[in-house]
Design a protein around this motif. Structure first.
Motif, PDB file in Angstrom:
ATOM      1  N   ASN A 192       0.836  -0.788  -0.205  1.00 25.69           N
ATOM      2  CA  ASN A 192       0.024   0.129   0.255  1.00 25.69           C
ATOM      3  C   ASN A 192       1.151   1.010  -0.345  1.00 25.69           C
ATOM      4  OD1 ASN A 192      -2.536   1.187  -0.338  1.00 25.69           O
ATOM      5  ND2 ASN A 192      -2.532   1.375   2.427  1.00 25.69           N
ATOM      6  N   HIS A 193       1.692   1.724  -1.303  1.00 21.01           N
ATOM      7  CA  HIS A 193       2.212   2.641  -1.184  1.00 21.01           C
ATOM      8  C   HIS A 193       1.699   3.678  -2.645  1.00 21.01           C
ATOM      9  CE1 HIS A 193       4.386  -0.263  -4.262  1.00 21.01           C
ATOM     10  NE2 HIS A 193       4.092   0.774  -5.051  1.00 21.01           N
ATOM     11  N   PHE A 194       2.586   5.226  -2.136  1.00 20.32           N
ATOM     12  CA  PHE A 194       2.272   5.890  -3.322  1.00 20.32           C
ATOM     13  C   PHE A 194       3.802   6.902  -3.915  1.00 20.32           C
ATOM     14  CE2 PHE A 194       1.386  10.361  -4.078  1.00 20.32           C
ATOM     15  CZ  PHE A 194       0.393  10.775  -5.878  1.00 20.32           C
ATOM     16  N   LEU A 195       3.574   6.452  -4.314  1.00 18.56           N
ATOM     17  CA  LEU A 195       5.242   7.098  -5.621  1.00 18.56           C
ATOM     18  C   LEU A 195       4.947   8.947  -5.646  1.00 18.56           C
ATOM     19  CD1 LEU A 195       8.153   7.295  -6.327  1.00 18.56           C
ATOM     20  CD2 LEU A 195       6.923   6.871  -8.959  1.00 18.56           C
ATOM     21  N   ILE A 196       5.824  10.106  -4.795  1.00 18.32           N
ATOM     22  CA  ILE A 196       5.819  10.923  -4.536  1.00 18.32           C
ATOM     23  C   ILE A 196       6.559  11.654  -5.251  1.00 18.32           C
ATOM     24  CG2 ILE A 196       6.197  13.162  -2.895  1.00 18.32           C
ATOM     25  CD1 ILE A 196       5.428  11.021  -0.600  1.00 18.32           C
ATOM     26  N   GLN A 197       7.825  11.195  -5.538  1.00 14.09           N
ATOM     27  CA  GLN A 197       8.256  11.832  -6.545  1.00 14.09           C
ATOM     28  C   GLN A 197       9.437  11.705  -6.997  1.00 14.09           C
ATOM     29  OE1 GLN A 197       9.657  14.770  -2.976  1.00 14.09           O
ATOM     30  NE2 GLN A 197       9.846  15.686  -5.302  1.00 14.09           N
ATOM     31  N   GLU A 198      10.742  11.056  -7.778  1.00 19.31           N
ATOM     32  CA  GLU A 198      11.916  10.913  -8.064  1.00 19.31           C
ATOM     33  C   GLU A 198      12.908  12.082  -7.699  1.00 19.31           C
ATOM     34  OE1 GLU A 198      12.147   9.502 -11.915  1.00 19.31           O
ATOM     35  OE2 GLU A 198      10.364   7.672 -11.258  1.00 19.31           O
ATOM     36  N   LYS A 199      13.716  11.612  -7.590  1.00 11.74           N
ATOM     37  CA  LYS A 199      15.358  12.719  -7.127  1.00 11.74           C
ATOM     38  C   LYS A 199      16.347  11.897  -7.283  1.00 11.74           C
ATOM     39  CE  LYS A 199      13.478  15.112  -3.023  1.00 11.74           C
ATOM     40  NZ  LYS A 199      13.551  15.437  -1.534  1.00 11.74           N
ATOM     41  N   LEU A 200      17.504  13.312  -7.677  1.00 10.57           N
ATOM     42  CA  LEU A 200      18.710  13.072  -7.598  1.00 10.57           C
ATOM     43  C   LEU A 200      19.680  12.967  -6.658  1.00 10.57           C
ATOM     44  CD1 LEU A 200      19.379  14.147 -11.181  1.00 10.57           C
ATOM     45  CD2 LEU A 200      18.632  11.794 -10.509  1.00 10.57           C
ATOM     46  N   GLY A 201      20.276  11.830  -6.336  1.00 10.95           N
ATOM     47  CA  GLY A 201      21.753  12.070  -5.013  1.00 10.95           C
ATOM     48  C   GLY A 201      22.523  12.773  -5.674  1.00 10.95           C
ATOM     49  N   PHE A 202      23.683  13.746  -4.511  1.00 10.25           N
ATOM     50  CA  PHE A 202      24.494  14.274  -5.112  1.00 10.25           C
ATOM     51  C   PHE A 202      25.643  14.032  -4.037  1.00 10.25           C
ATOM     52  CE2 PHE A 202      22.040  15.951  -7.821  1.00 10.25           C
ATOM     53  CZ  PHE A 202      22.444  16.049  -9.831  1.00 10.25           C
ATOM     54  N   HIS A 203      26.698  13.677  -4.428  1.00  3.46           N
ATOM     55  CA  HIS A 203      28.040  13.539  -3.469  1.00  3.46           C
ATOM     56  C   HIS A 203      27.821  15.559  -2.779  1.00  3.46           C
ATOM     57  CE1 HIS A 203      30.863  12.606  -0.472  1.00  3.46           C
ATOM     58  NE2 HIS A 203      32.106  13.124  -1.693  1.00  3.46           N
ATOM     59  N   LEU A 204      27.940  15.289  -2.043  1.00  2.00           N
ATOM     60  CA  LEU A 204      28.470  16.778  -1.052  1.00  2.00           C
ATOM     61  C   LEU A 204      29.696  16.996  -0.543  1.00  2.00           C
ATOM     62  CD1 LEU A 204      24.340  17.614   0.531  1.00  2.00           C
ATOM     63  CD2 LEU A 204      25.573  17.886  -1.516  1.00  2.00           C
ATOM     64  N   ILE A 205      30.606  18.622  -0.768  1.00  2.00           N
ATOM     65  CA  ILE A 205      31.539  18.657  -0.781  1.00  2.00           C
ATOM     66  C   ILE A 205      31.783  20.128   0.225  1.00  2.00           C
ATOM     67  CG2 ILE A 205      33.195  16.663  -1.369  1.00  2.00           C
ATOM     68  CD1 ILE A 205      33.285  19.402  -3.372  1.00  2.00           C
ATOM     69  N   ASN A 206      32.553  20.903   1.036  1.00  6.00           N
ATOM     70  CA  ASN A 206      32.822  21.812   1.981  1.00  6.00           C
ATOM     71  C   ASN A 206      33.405  22.190   0.352  1.00  6.00           C
ATOM     72  OD1 ASN A 206      34.121  24.304   2.776  1.00  6.00           O
ATOM     73  ND2 ASN A 206      32.832  23.481   4.607  1.00  6.00           N
ATOM     74  N   LYS A 208      35.954  24.163   0.355  1.00  2.08           N
ATOM     75  CA  LYS A 208      37.018  24.583   0.357  1.00  2.08           C
ATOM     76  C   LYS A 208      38.042  23.456  -0.108  1.00  2.08           C
ATOM     77  CE  LYS A 208      36.966  22.194   5.397  1.00  2.08           C
ATOM     78  NZ  LYS A 208      37.392  22.437   6.296  1.00  2.08           N
ATOM     79  N   HIS A 209      36.691  22.468  -0.428  1.00  2.00           N
ATOM     80  CA  HIS A 209      37.625  21.029  -1.840  1.00  2.00           C
ATOM     81  C   HIS A 209      36.548  21.322  -2.549  1.00  2.00           C
ATOM     82  CE1 HIS A 209      39.013  19.437   2.419  1.00  2.00           C
ATOM     83  NE2 HIS A 209      37.894  19.283   3.026  1.00  2.00           N
ATOM     84  N   LYS A 210      36.528  22.180  -3.440  1.00  4.07           N
ATOM     85  CA  LYS A 210      35.872  22.773  -4.440  1.00  4.07           C
ATOM     86  C   LYS A 210      37.365  21.686  -5.883  1.00  4.07           C
ATOM     87  CE  LYS A 210      36.871  27.519  -4.924  1.00  4.07           C
ATOM     88  NZ  LYS A 210      36.668  29.026  -5.031  1.00  4.07           N
ATOM     89  N   ALA A 211      38.472  22.141  -5.256  1.00  3.30           N
ATOM     90  CA  ALA A 211      39.053  21.705  -6.083  1.00  3.30           C
ATOM     91  C   ALA A 211      39.436  20.263  -6.695  1.00  3.30           C
ATOM     92  CB  ALA A 211      40.928  21.765  -5.554  1.00  3.30           C
ATOM     93  N   LEU A 212      38.361  19.135  -5.604  1.00 10.51           N
ATOM     94  CA  LEU A 212      38.889  18.252  -6.048  1.00 10.51           C
ATOM     95  C   LEU A 212      37.314  17.416  -6.633  1.00 10.51           C
ATOM     96  CD1 LEU A 212      38.765  16.655  -2.310  1.00 10.51           C
ATOM     97  CD2 LEU A 212      40.539  16.413  -3.578  1.00 10.51           C
ATOM     98  N   ILE A 213      36.825  18.935  -7.261  1.00  8.20           N
ATOM     99  CA  ILE A 213      35.884  17.994  -7.468  1.00  8.20           C
ATOM    100  C   ILE A 213      35.505  17.258  -9.604  1.00  8.20           C
ATOM    101  CG2 ILE A 213      33.325  18.688  -9.125  1.00  8.20           C
ATOM    102  CD1 ILE A 213      33.073  21.301  -7.177  1.00  8.20           C
ATOM    103  N   LEU A 214      36.551  17.602 -10.240  1.00  7.55           N
ATOM    104  CA  LEU A 214      37.047  17.106 -10.895  1.00  7.55           C
ATOM    105  C   LEU A 214      38.024  15.672 -11.349  1.00  7.55           C
ATOM    106  CD1 LEU A 214      37.106  20.262 -13.817  1.00  7.55           C
ATOM    107  CD2 LEU A 214      35.467  18.924 -13.487  1.00  7.55           C
ATOM    108  N   PRO A 215      38.482  15.962 -10.732  1.00  9.43           N
ATOM    109  CA  PRO A 215      39.378  14.449  -9.911  1.00  9.43           C
ATOM    110  C   PRO A 215      38.640  13.145  -9.380  1.00  9.43           C
ATOM    111  CG  PRO A 215      40.449  16.555  -9.095  1.00  9.43           C
ATOM    112  CD  PRO A 215      39.195  17.106 -10.024  1.00  9.43           C
ATOM    113  N   LEU A 216      37.574  13.709  -8.399  1.00  7.13           N
ATOM    114  CA  LEU A 216      37.186  12.625  -7.861  1.00  7.13           C
ATOM    115  C   LEU A 216      36.066  12.665  -9.094  1.00  7.13           C
ATOM    116  CD1 LEU A 216      36.456  11.579  -4.627  1.00  7.13           C
ATOM    117  CD2 LEU A 216      34.734  13.396  -4.691  1.00  7.13           C
TER     118      LEU A 216
END
Length: 233
Positions: A192-206, A208-216
């Motif tokens: 007995n369920h109802f689909l509310i919505q679909e979402k995407l999950g993203f890896h979050l970082i602070n 200060k670590h934005k230089a990691l985005i492309l290599p990660l």
């Protein structure tokens, strides 16, 4: 090395290496400062996304420490720079946090369901009934728009394990759950369920670590292609 004896082309390549322009981006982890990634108590997160990220970060020379922290507290700590990253969250959760950024490629696709006890009419009309109760996690962070005019009694929790337990014990009339590709079979138990919505999950970082985005992002792609990162059951 006596650079006066080295051809100009080689001098140029050496300069690129020195400046960090040539070759793969790198990240030097201070051994005295652990790189902390938060995660929530969710089967898919624990069994698949934690080991995925652990292996991806290792490719960059980073040995992360994973800490189980509830959604609300994790976002505050990440924004304040107390922790370094969060395993995966949908982006509406970071609207009010200026110091949090994310990898542009999602690492998960999730579906948000309303599950209801057997005799309930299971759709969003249930949210308007003040005599009913509903268990959920991260009401303000993830469902503020959905719950704007709701009158149902909200039972706020921090653990999906606890949420499923109190629903199974019929202590609430309904619950909002989050499932991904790895945990979707769990829905077979809750017919007995109802689909509310679909979402995407993203890896979050602070920030200060934005230089990691492309290599990660590259490292995550490589781990996915290699496979064999999930915890065996």
């Amino acid at each position: 090395m006596n650079l006066t004896l080295v051809p100009n082309r080689i001098k140029f390549l050496l300069a690129l290496v020195t400046l960090g322009v040539w070759g793969e981006p790198c990240y030097s982890q201070d051994k005295n400062e652990p790189y902390i990634i938060s995660y929530v108590e969710h089967e898919g997160i624990i069994n698949y996304y934690v080991p995925l990220l652990k292996k991806a970060y290792k490719k960059l020379g980073i040995t992360p420490e994973f800490s189980q922290i509830n959604d609300q507290r994790a976002l505050r700590l990440l924004n304040d720079g107390v922790i370094d990253a969060d395993t995966a969250k949908s982006l509406e959760s970071i609207d009010s946090y200026d110091a949090i950024t994310y990898l542009p490629t999602p690492i998960s696709r999730i579906e948000v369901f309303l599950i209801c006890q057997k005799n309930e009419v299971c759709d969003l009309s249930l949210l308007a009934n003040p005599e009913k109760s509903m268990a959920l996690i991260g009401a303000n962070e993830f469902y503020s728009e959905l719950l704007t005019d709701s009158e149902i009694k909200q039972v706020e929790l921090v653990s999906f394990d606890t949420l499923f337990k109190i629903f199974d014990q019929v202590k609430v009339d309904a619950a909002i759950i989050v499932l991904d590709a790895y945990t979707k079979p769990k829905l077979l138990k809750y017919t007995n369920h109802f689909l509310i919505q679909e979402k995407l999950g993203f890896h979050l970082i602070n920030q200060k670590h934005k230089a990691l985005i492309l290599p990660l992002e590259k490292a995550i792609t490589e781990v996915l292609e290699e496979g064999n990162f999930a915890i065996s059951k």
